[in-house]
Design a protein around this motif. Structure first.
Motif, short mmCIF file in Angstrom:
data_model
loop_
_atom_site.label_atom_id
_atom_site.label_comp_id
_atom_site.label_asym_id
_atom_site.label_seq_id
_atom_site.Cartn_x
_atom_site.Cartn_y
_atom_site.Cartn_z
N SER A 25 10.44 3.39 5.20
CA SER A 25 9.10 3.77 4.76
C SER A 25 8.05 3.13 5.65
CB SER A 25 8.88 3.36 3.31
OG SER A 25 7.53 3.56 2.94
N ILE A 26 7.05 3.92 6.04
CA ILE A 26 5.97 3.41 6.89
C ILE A 26 5.15 2.35 6.15
CG2 ILE A 26 4.30 5.15 6.20
CD1 ILE A 26 4.78 3.72 9.74
N ARG A 27 5.10 2.44 4.82
CA ARG A 27 4.33 1.47 4.03
C ARG A 27 4.96 0.08 4.07
NH1 ARG A 27 3.64 4.50 -1.65
NH2 ARG A 27 5.82 4.97 -1.15
N ILE A 28 6.24 0.03 4.34
CA ILE A 28 6.93 -1.25 4.48
C ILE A 28 7.01 -1.64 5.95
CG2 ILE A 28 9.12 -2.47 4.14
CD1 ILE A 28 9.61 -0.71 1.71
N PHE A 30 5.03 -0.82 8.58
CA PHE A 30 3.80 -1.21 9.27
C PHE A 30 3.39 -2.66 8.98
CE2 PHE A 30 -0.79 -1.57 9.82
CZ PHE A 30 -0.92 -1.14 11.13
N PRO A 31 3.40 -3.12 7.73
CA PRO A 31 3.06 -4.54 7.50
C PRO A 31 4.02 -5.49 8.22
CG PRO A 31 2.93 -3.33 5.45
CD PRO A 31 3.55 -2.40 6.44
#
Length: 219
Positions: A25-28, A30-31
């Motif tokens: 997931s990009i939400r995980i 990217f951070p």
């Protein structure tokens, strides 16, 4: 050379496939990517400080350089994280190209990112230093601080062998490590492909030719 490029393409395709399979997931992602670049930029910053200008930490300005790592880490990570996705787009475009010239051209665009990273480093130290001066209640003019770093950059280009200029160039190179990662990847894959094809060529020449059914040795 076509065989080398083909091997290079295959290797780059494998790297892209690995990224797409492991990214999640990009939400995980990217951070985590942003955090990685923060750590990398701060590590490069301190490496450059202690190898090029260790005396800075023995002066009254030591606290200034300690605080400066914050904008260096955050702003550096911002640029590197965004340029990472630009690099992925460039790789996809390169692999989709049909001509060797187009393939090499697309990958060469990462050199533009490296150039922009150099300008970004100047901005980060100008803007970051200006923010720190406000924090320390000793405000500086943003334009004056920018001029100081610009002058240093120009002097380094005019006389790169000068002692202080060489240190500034070295400092800039260390700070540009993160931005140079895509270029290093492309070059390493190219060298790997070149060596692989060279090894295959040498192996083919050294392999003994097996006698055919009509060979005199079979009679």
């Amino acid at each position: 050379m076509k065989e080398v490029i083909a091997t290079w393409r295959d290797a780059l395709h494998q790297v892209l496939d690995l990224y797409e399979r492991k990214r999640g997931s990009i939400r995980i992602f990217f951070p985590l990517l942003f955090l990685f670049f923060i750590v990398l930029n701060v590590a490069c910053y301190w490496w450059a400080i202690y190898t090029a200008f260790p005396h800075y930490m023995l002066t009254h300005e030591a606290s200034h350089y300690v605080k400066l790592q914050i904008p260096v880490g955050l702003l550096g990570a911002l640029f590197d994280s965004l340029s990472f996705f630009v690099t992925i787009w460039i790789i996809r475009r390169a692999l989709a190209s049909t001509k060797t010239s187009e393939y090499v051209f697309h990958l060469s665009l990462d050199l533009v990112i490296a150039l922009l990273a150099t300008l970004w480093v100047l901005f980060v130290f100008t803007f970051g230093g200006w923010l720190i001066s406000l924090w320390e209640s000793a405000p500086e003019q943003f334009a004056d601080r920018g001029s100081k770093y610009t002058v240093r950059a120009v002097q380094a280009l005019q006389d790169p062998t000068g002692r202080e200029n060489a240190k500034n160039i070295y400092f800039g190179l260390i700070m540009g490590v993160s931005a140079a990662l895509p270029t290093c990847l492309h070059l390493s894959l190219f060298v790997f492909s070149l060596l692989r094809r060279l090894k295959a060529s040498l192996t083919a020449k050294e392999s003994p030719r097996k006698p055919g059914p009509d060979s005199p040795e079979q009679n």
